[in-house]
Enzyme design. Structure first.
Site, PDB file in Angstrom:
ATOM      1  CG  HIS A 295      -1.972  -1.012   1.211  1.00 13.50           C
ATOM      2  ND1 HIS A 295      -3.227  -0.836   0.684  1.00 13.50           N
ATOM      3  CD2 HIS A 295      -1.939  -2.274   1.672  1.00 13.50           C
ATOM      4  CE1 HIS A 295      -3.934  -1.944   0.827  1.00 13.50           C
ATOM      5  NE2 HIS A 295      -3.168  -2.837   1.426  1.00 13.50           N
ATOM      6  CE  LYS A 480      -6.322  13.855  -0.250  1.00 12.60           C
ATOM      7  NZ  LYS A 480      -6.483  12.602  -0.922  1.00 12.60           N
ATOM      8  NE  ARG A 481      -3.649  10.210   9.633  1.00 12.96           N
ATOM      9  CZ  ARG A 481      -3.296   9.477  10.675  1.00 12.96           C
ATOM     10  NH1 ARG A 481      -4.057   8.472  11.079  1.00 12.96           N
ATOM     11  NH2 ARG A 481      -2.205   9.760  11.358  1.00 12.96           N
ATOM     12  CE  LYS A 486      -2.354  10.717   2.676  1.00  8.44           C
ATOM     13  NZ  LYS A 486      -3.079   9.849   1.721  1.00  8.44           N
ATOM     14  CB  THR A 588     -10.060   4.728  -1.312  1.00  7.60           C
ATOM     15  OG1 THR A 588      -9.606   5.130  -0.021  1.00  7.60           O
ATOM     16  CG2 THR A 588      -9.320   3.473  -1.746  1.00  7.60           C
ATOM     17  CE  LYS A 592     -13.870   5.942   0.628  1.00  6.69           C
ATOM     18  NZ  LYS A 592     -12.864   6.087   1.706  1.00  6.69           N
TER      19      LYS A 592
HETATM   20  C1  26Q Z   1       5.054   1.251   8.839  1.00  4.31           C
HETATM   21  C2  26Q Z   1       6.149   0.932   9.647  1.00  4.31           C
HETATM   22  C3  26Q Z   1       5.979   0.774  10.989  1.00  4.31           C
HETATM   23  C4  26Q Z   1       4.711   0.924  11.525  1.00  4.31           C
HETATM   24  C5  26Q Z   1       3.640   1.237  10.733  1.00  4.31           C
HETATM   25  C6  26Q Z   1       3.795   1.405   9.378  1.00  4.31           C
HETATM   26  C7  26Q Z   1       2.642   1.736   8.517  1.00  4.31           C
HETATM   27  C8  26Q Z   1       1.399   1.973   9.034  1.00  4.31           C
HETATM   28  C9  26Q Z   1       0.329   2.288   8.245  1.00  4.31           C
HETATM   29  C10 26Q Z   1       2.759   1.812   7.153  1.00  4.31           C
HETATM   30  C11 26Q Z   1       1.684   2.130   6.354  1.00  4.31           C
HETATM   31  C12 26Q Z   1       0.431   2.371   6.890  1.00  4.31           C
HETATM   32  C13 26Q Z   1      -0.753   2.733   6.117  1.00  4.31           C
HETATM   33  C14 26Q Z   1      -0.765   2.884   4.806  1.00  4.31           C
HETATM   34  C15 26Q Z   1      -1.952   3.315   4.062  1.00  4.31           C
HETATM   35  O1  26Q Z   1      -3.001   3.579   4.622  1.00  4.31           O
HETATM   36  N1  26Q Z   1      -1.828   3.393   2.748  1.00  4.31           N
HETATM   37  C16 26Q Z   1      -2.898   3.815   1.883  1.00  4.31           C
HETATM   38  O2  26Q Z   1      -3.588   2.656   1.449  1.00  4.31           O
HETATM   39  C17 26Q Z   1      -4.714   2.998   0.670  1.00  4.31           C
HETATM   40  C18 26Q Z   1      -5.445   1.706   0.344  1.00  4.31           C
HETATM   41  O3  26Q Z   1      -4.723   0.946  -0.553  1.00  4.31           O
HETATM   42  C19 26Q Z   1      -4.298   3.751  -0.584  1.00  4.31           C
HETATM   43  O4  26Q Z   1      -5.447   4.141  -1.271  1.00  4.31           O
HETATM   44  C20 26Q Z   1      -3.474   4.976  -0.217  1.00  4.31           C
HETATM   45  O5  26Q Z   1      -2.966   5.589  -1.384  1.00  4.31           O
HETATM   46  C21 26Q Z   1      -2.343   4.587   0.702  1.00  4.31           C
HETATM   47  O6  26Q Z   1      -1.655   5.744   1.160  1.00  4.31           O
END
Ligand code: 26Q
Length: 745
Positions: A295, A480-481, A486, A588, A592
């Site tokens: 992701h 979004k976050r 972003k 995503t 929407k």
């Molecule tokens: C990494 C290292 C250590 C701890 C946590 C993490 C970590 C945590 C959360 C790495 C990534 C995430 C979350 C990622 C995320 O939400 N990605 C989003 O996924 C969506 C669904 O596929 C996409 O639409 C977005 O583009 C993407 O940013």
């Protein structure tokens, strides 16, 4: 469903508060579901995810049960407005995109009648609640079970023990029904036992920048992975005996990013220790069972675990991962890979386990979440693995559930689609392409729907933020976050430039507009928090200037979450999707908005590329550098200061951070933001997200939209074309693809 309605009729609502009613009505619905839980199939798919961003279940579940309208009516007869349940908290057991995607996927699988089961963690506290004080983010704990949790069933007799080297913990399953053609379940494990055991499921994402926080995060990952694998192997043994060769025939497991990859090692551990499989055999069974979705390509988000940390609490798992590394190295050597290639793909390197490499090596299928993202995986992040194992790689462009994101949040638009194209589109197996070719005839009706959704949104904002937005304003939204990549920061500059131009009258005939932001920042992400403060400084400047406030408004809503999105998305005209090309895996929210008739103002990034492919570039507003252009800038010595030297407006916007236009309360954070663009920092070059490169074309796109909107019908048609062509972005389509190409269910 007759029974539910009869029981609801009988329900005595006198003198009951909303929370009591919420609990009682939910319990009635759960009762009616009891015999409808579908039995597992011969072959089942399992979704392993450390996050599920469910939002509110109440309205959605009543809709799925087909009793939302009757419930509304019956409650009205009792003098109760069904909207009172909007005070019930969202279940926010996730941070953002990845967690919401998991929720949409479960919804679609149930709707399609596919046996997909979710596994995750039942956090006591979900994503923090956000308040703004003096324009700054304040975090409050999210005690989401405060009003009870009527949608979960505790399965006391299915609990199991998960062991760490230093202590063990009981994983107690809580089942949440996922309603559709099938009723599937999302099984969330709660950690019980000693105080340290209980801590494991207390918080979503504890801070992972300390030794202690990291350890807890690793425990969380192993906790739910091991509970799931323990359960699946036991079930297999009970049903098919101790030969696990057929395990992959009956079970396919999807790893939602690397957070549950440790499940691969756990399966190998159990097969070898408990069921007498050889290591080699166990590896083959695991490889045939797992699939991995990536992701993100941001280097800082790729998980690496210190070998010593894993050894400390999971010595056997560490051993297994090391053995996998050796097997991989041998295989790659035999395939003729160079030393450099092997180092790049290595599972173990520099004392750490590279979890993405482990996931790629041990999975049958590896997928990206949008076409462009998958290409970047194949040619960038995983280029070597792609050369060696090309057949593993495939694309699965994300989608969103049209039930929550259209039928539930925008019944007015759903009705218009019914009237224009028939009701067939509501079926999970169908789409609303029947609208194509009919949009010209309904622009007036569509505009009325949009206006109504804006009124509803503005009322909600007035109530929750105390800011009034006049009816008829054009709505731009970026929700979004909060992340530098972003580029909410870029939107802030664009708004500031619009403000300056309105003041000096270099733009006239500006259609009155509001910019809506919603975003949470990670609590420890200082720059993201500074950007929130900066946006709010701009908001108070603009909103309090009588010369412009009838033309331009800026609102940063508090505590943006799934339920807030359900209000913002239908009431928006322009969806801002402006990430640096190559960095947003998919997005995503963009889908929407499209589904609800907003045009996309965005860069050629993530799924935006496919959105304009489907809806037509002429119906959207694309600007900024492409992936290739960004690549060239990277190699060609990009100089943001040269851009500033040439463009007075940009200079004015960027200088506003440090010239006394705004105050950061003496924290120095605006100066730090300024430096991030003009001088860089120890870990990055100046303007690493190419804001100043894209800013001018961004402002021009916003202005082009503003002009086109004033033309009325033409713009409404663009919006409707987006609705008509958005079927591709239904997660029903995505899940059908997963089911056919990866899961074979
Ligand atoms: C990494 C290292 C250590 C701890 C946590 C993490 C970590 C945590 C959360 C790495 C990534 C995430 C979350 C990622 C995320 O939400 N990605 C989003 O996924 C969506 C669904 O596929 C996409 O639409 C977005 O583009 C993407 O940013």
């Amino acid at each position: 469903m007759k029974k539910f309605e009869e029981e609801l009729q009988k329900l005595n609502a006198d003198n009951k508060d909303a929370i009591t009613l919420y609990r009682e009505i939910s319990e009635l619905a759960m009762e009616s579901l009891r015999e409808r839980i579908s039995p597992p199939a011969e072959r089942n798919a399992y979704y392993l995810s450390i996050e599920y961003l469910l939002g509110r279940s109440f309205y959605n579940n009543l809709m799925e049960l087909g009793v939302l309208d009757s419930t509304k009516r019956i409650l009205a007869e009792k003098g109760i407005d069904i909207n009172v349940f909007e005070e019930i908290e969202d279940a926010a057991l996730g941070n953002g995109g990845l967690g919401r995607l998991a929720a949409c996927f479960l919804d679609s699988a149930a709707a399609l009648g596919l046996p997909l089961y979710g596994y995750g963690i039942r956090y006591k506290y979900g994503l923090f609640k956000q308040k703004l004080e003096d324009g700054r983010q304040i975090e409050l704990p999210d005690d989401w079970q405060r009003y009870g949790d009527p949608w979960s069933v505790r399965r006391e007799n299915e609990k199991r023990v998960v062991e760490f080297a230093d202590f063990s913990v009981t994983a107690v399953p809580y089942d949440i029904p996922v309603i559709g053609k099938r009723v599937n379940t999302l099984r969330l494990f709660q950690a019980e036992g000693s105080d340290e055991a209980k801590k494991i499921s207390e918080w979503l994402y504890p801070p992972d920048d300390t030794e202690e926080g990291k350890l807890l995060r690793l425990r969380q990952e192993y906790f739910f992975s091991a509970a799931a694998i323990g359960e699946l192997t036991e079930r297999h043994a009970a049903r098919y005996g101790k030969n696990f060769d057929a395990f992959p025939q009956h079970n396919t497991l999807q790893l939602n990013d690397t957070h549950p990859v440790i499940a691969v090692a756990e399966l190998i551990r159990l097969l070898t220790e408990k069921y007498g499989a050889s290591f080699k055999n166990a590896v083959n069974i695991a490889k045939a069972s797992f699939n991995y979705t990536n992701h993100t390509v941001l280097p800082e988000a790729l998980e690496c675990w210190n070998e010593s940390l894993v050894k400390k609490i999971l010595p056997k798992i560490a051993d297994i991962i090391e053995r996998l590394n050796k097997i991989q190295e041998k295989e790659l050597k035999a395939l003729g890979c160079t030393k450099e290639e092997i180092a790049d793909m290595a599972i173990y390197r520099n004392g750490t386990f590279a979890m993405a490499n482990l996931a790629v090596y041990m999975s049958s299928a590896v997928n990206g979440v949008a076409a462009l993202h998958t290409e970047i995986l194949k040619n960038g992040l995983f280029r070597n693995a792609y050369r060696v194992f090309p057949d593993k790689f495939r694309n699965k462009t994300n989608g969103v559930t049209k039930r929550r994101w259209l039928m539930l949040c925008n019944p007015e638009l759903a009705d218009l689609i019914d009237k224009t194209a028939g009701k067939g589109w509501r079926d999970a197996d169908s789409d609303y392409s029947a609208l194509i070719g009919k949009t010209d005839g309904i622009t007036k009706e569509f505009t009325e729907v949009k206006s109504e959704k804006k009124r509803q949104l503005f009322n909600h904002i007035a109530k929750h933020e105390g800011i009034t937005i006049p009816n008829g304003f054009l709505v731009y939204a970026q929700v979004k976050r909060l992340h530098e990549y972003k580029r909410q920061f870029m939107t802030a500059f664009a708004i500031y430039e619009l403000y300056v131009m309105l003041k000096n009258k270099s733009i006239t005939n500006f259609y009155p507009s509001v910019f809506i932001f919603g975003a949470k920042s990670a609590p420890s992400y200082r720059r993201a928090k500074a950007i929130i403060k900066f946006i709010n400084e701009i908001a108070s400047l603009v909103n309090n200037d009588p010369e412009v406030s009838d033309k331009l408004k800026v609102v940063f809503v508090q505590n943006y979450n799934v339920s807030y999105a359900e209000k913002i998305v239908p009431g928006t005209d322009v969806s801002l999707q402006v990430s640096t090309a190559g960095l947003e895996a998919s997005g995503t929210g963009n889908m929407k908005f499209m589904m609800n008739g907003a045009v996309t103002c965005g860069t050629m990034d993530g799924a935006n590329v496919e959105i304009v492919e489907h809806a037509g570039r002429e119906n959207n507003y694309i600007f900024g550098a492409t992936v290739q252009e960004i690549e060239a800038l990277k190699n060609g010595g990009y100089n943001p200061n040269a851009v500033l030297a040439e463009n007075e407006l940009h200079r004015k916007a960027v200088e506003s951070l440090v010239d006394g236009s705004f105050s950061d309360g003496g924290t120095g954070e605006f100066k730090e933001l300024y430096n991030s663009l003009t001088v860089g920092a120890s870990w990055h070059k100046p303007d690493q997200y190419y804001i100043l490169n894209d800013l001018e074309s961004y402002v021009n796109a916003l202005l082009a939209i503003n002009r086109d909107y004033a033309e009325g019908k033409v713009f409404a048609r663009k919006q409707l074309e987006n609705v008509a062509r958005s079927s591709y972005f239904s997660s029903d389509r995505t899940i059908k693809e997963y089911a056919q190409d990866i899961w074979h269910i």
